[in-house]
Design a protein around this motif. Structure first.
Motif, mmCIF file in Angstrom:
data_model
loop_
_atom_site.group_PDB
_atom_site.id
_atom_site.type_symbol
_atom_site.label_atom_id
_atom_site.label_comp_id
_atom_site.label_asym_id
_atom_site.label_seq_id
_atom_site.Cartn_x
_atom_site.Cartn_y
_atom_site.Cartn_z
ATOM 1 N N SER A 298 34.527 38.139 43.298
ATOM 2 C CA SER A 298 36.137 37.990 43.846
ATOM 3 C C SER A 298 37.119 39.222 42.926
ATOM 4 O O SER A 298 36.805 39.417 41.942
ATOM 5 N N PRO A 299 37.833 39.939 43.896
ATOM 6 C CA PRO A 299 38.548 40.959 43.464
ATOM 7 C C PRO A 299 39.632 40.488 42.208
ATOM 8 O O PRO A 299 39.994 40.932 41.307
ATOM 9 N N LEU A 300 39.919 38.904 42.487
ATOM 10 C CA LEU A 300 40.725 38.309 41.534
ATOM 11 C C LEU A 300 40.255 38.199 40.030
ATOM 12 O O LEU A 300 40.712 38.663 39.223
ATOM 13 N N VAL A 301 38.894 37.873 39.934
ATOM 14 C CA VAL A 301 38.393 37.899 38.692
ATOM 15 C C VAL A 301 38.050 39.266 38.319
ATOM 16 O O VAL A 301 38.194 39.290 37.085
ATOM 17 N N ARG A 302 37.885 40.103 38.959
ATOM 18 C CA ARG A 302 37.524 41.525 38.358
ATOM 19 C C ARG A 302 38.889 42.081 37.971
ATOM 20 O O ARG A 302 38.955 42.812 36.889
ATOM 21 N N ARG B 95 30.444 47.121 40.782
ATOM 22 C CA ARG B 95 31.788 46.525 40.412
ATOM 23 C C ARG B 95 32.045 46.628 39.114
ATOM 24 O O ARG B 95 33.135 46.759 38.628
ATOM 25 N N SER B 96 30.891 46.560 38.391
ATOM 26 C CA SER B 96 31.003 46.599 36.889
ATOM 27 C C SER B 96 31.756 48.280 36.495
ATOM 28 O O SER B 96 32.521 48.147 35.718
ATOM 29 N N ALA B 97 31.061 49.294 37.087
ATOM 30 C CA ALA B 97 31.504 50.527 37.020
ATOM 31 C C ALA B 97 33.004 50.688 37.367
ATOM 32 O O ALA B 97 33.635 51.433 36.448
#
Length: 296
Positions: free
Chosen positions: A85-89, A134-136
């Motif tokens: 989810s982009p929102l969670v990120r 995503r983490s990076a």
């Protein structure tokens, strides 16, 4: 006639206050004062959601004592950097920025911990390439914010029972390279390495080019040196790779019951003052044993 002398530079030695509490307050002042008297160069504290002013006040206290500081944090599933989810990120970046604000207010120069993914949150599969990506991306954005505060973020590889994205130095080194930001480096924790690495020297050499923080932690989270961690290999290799960053003791007790329960600490390993008073001379002895020699 030239003679061999020890290098004057050594790693500063810190102690993590989580042995007493996950929260900072005036109640911690006598503890920090005693740690200063024992001879520590600095303390490490946990960053939670306390108001920024609390960290500023605690930083003022440490400054008066002449103690430097580092911090440690975890991140939860609602702000998971590897979420689809982009929102969670986005929440992950916001959460990391809040931690940076608190560390900066305290005067700390470093934030350590498993900020690469949510603590004890599993996908029930091996780590995926898109999760590393995503983490990076999240860590790079946080690194940009940390750069303004002159703070270094040092993500931590945890054992397989606490995370799945980064268990080893090889995985962590890959993530740091992928993040590609000067304010995002790596840390090495002897407790987790004891569970996940084949050989300590190989693990340390793998992470050495991006290594910026080390946790000195017994295999049982008690007193370093009174355990079975391969300490000689550890300190010898850290000296060989010219590591001069913090060596901070991280040990756990049940003093803070809520925190202890959250990380699976169900018994006492050693009294915190036994850890603090025995741990410092142990580290100094090992540093001296493996100090670089130079001719003068």
């Amino acid at each position: 006639m030239p003679s061999a002398t020890e290098s004057t530079q050594r790693s500063p030695i810190g102690f993590n206050l989580l042995a007493w509490s996950a929260s900072i307050s005036e109640k911690m002042h006598p503890i920090t004062e005693r740690l200063k008297t024992i001879g520590y160069d600095g303390i490490e504290c946990f960053i939670d959601n306390q108001d920024v002013s609390a960290y500023r006040q605690f930083g003022d206290h440490l400054n008066q004592l002449g103690l430097r500081s580092t911090t440690v944090m975890v991140i939860g599933p609602d702000e998971n950097p590897v979420s689809e989810s982009p929102l969670v990120r986005e929440k992950a970046v916001t959460y990391l920025k809040g931690a940076i604000d608190r560390a900066h207010a305290m005067g700390a120069t470093l934030i350590a911990g498993p900020m690469h993914s949510a603590f004890a949150t599993f996908s029930r599969r091996e780590p995926q390439q898109d999760e590393y990506a995503r983490s990076a991306e999240v860590l790079h954005a946080a690194g940009e914010y940390a750069r303004q505060a002159n703070i270094v973020l040092t993500p931590e590889a945890l054992n397989r029972f606490e995370c799945y994205l980064c268990n080893t130095m090889a995985q962590l080194e890959y993530l740091i390279r992928l993040t590609d930001h000067p304010n995002v480096r790596a840390m090495f924790d002897t407790h987790h390495a004891n569970m996940e690495e084949k050989r300590f020297p190989d693990a340390i050499r793998t992470i050495a080019p991006v290594l910026a923080h080390v946790h000195i932690s017994a295999n049982d989270r008690g007193t370093p040196g009174d355990d079975h961690i391969p300490w000689d290999e550890t300190f010898r290799t850290l000296a060989e790779v010219n590591y001069t960053g913090w060596m901070t003791i991280e040990a756990f007790t049940r003093n803070d019951v809520d925190f202890a329960n959250s990380i699976g600490v169900w018994r006492e390993y050693n009294d915190p003052w036994h850890i603090a008073e025995k741990g410092l001379p142990f580290i100094k002895t090992m540093q001296e044993k493996y100090a670089k020699k130079e001719l003068v």
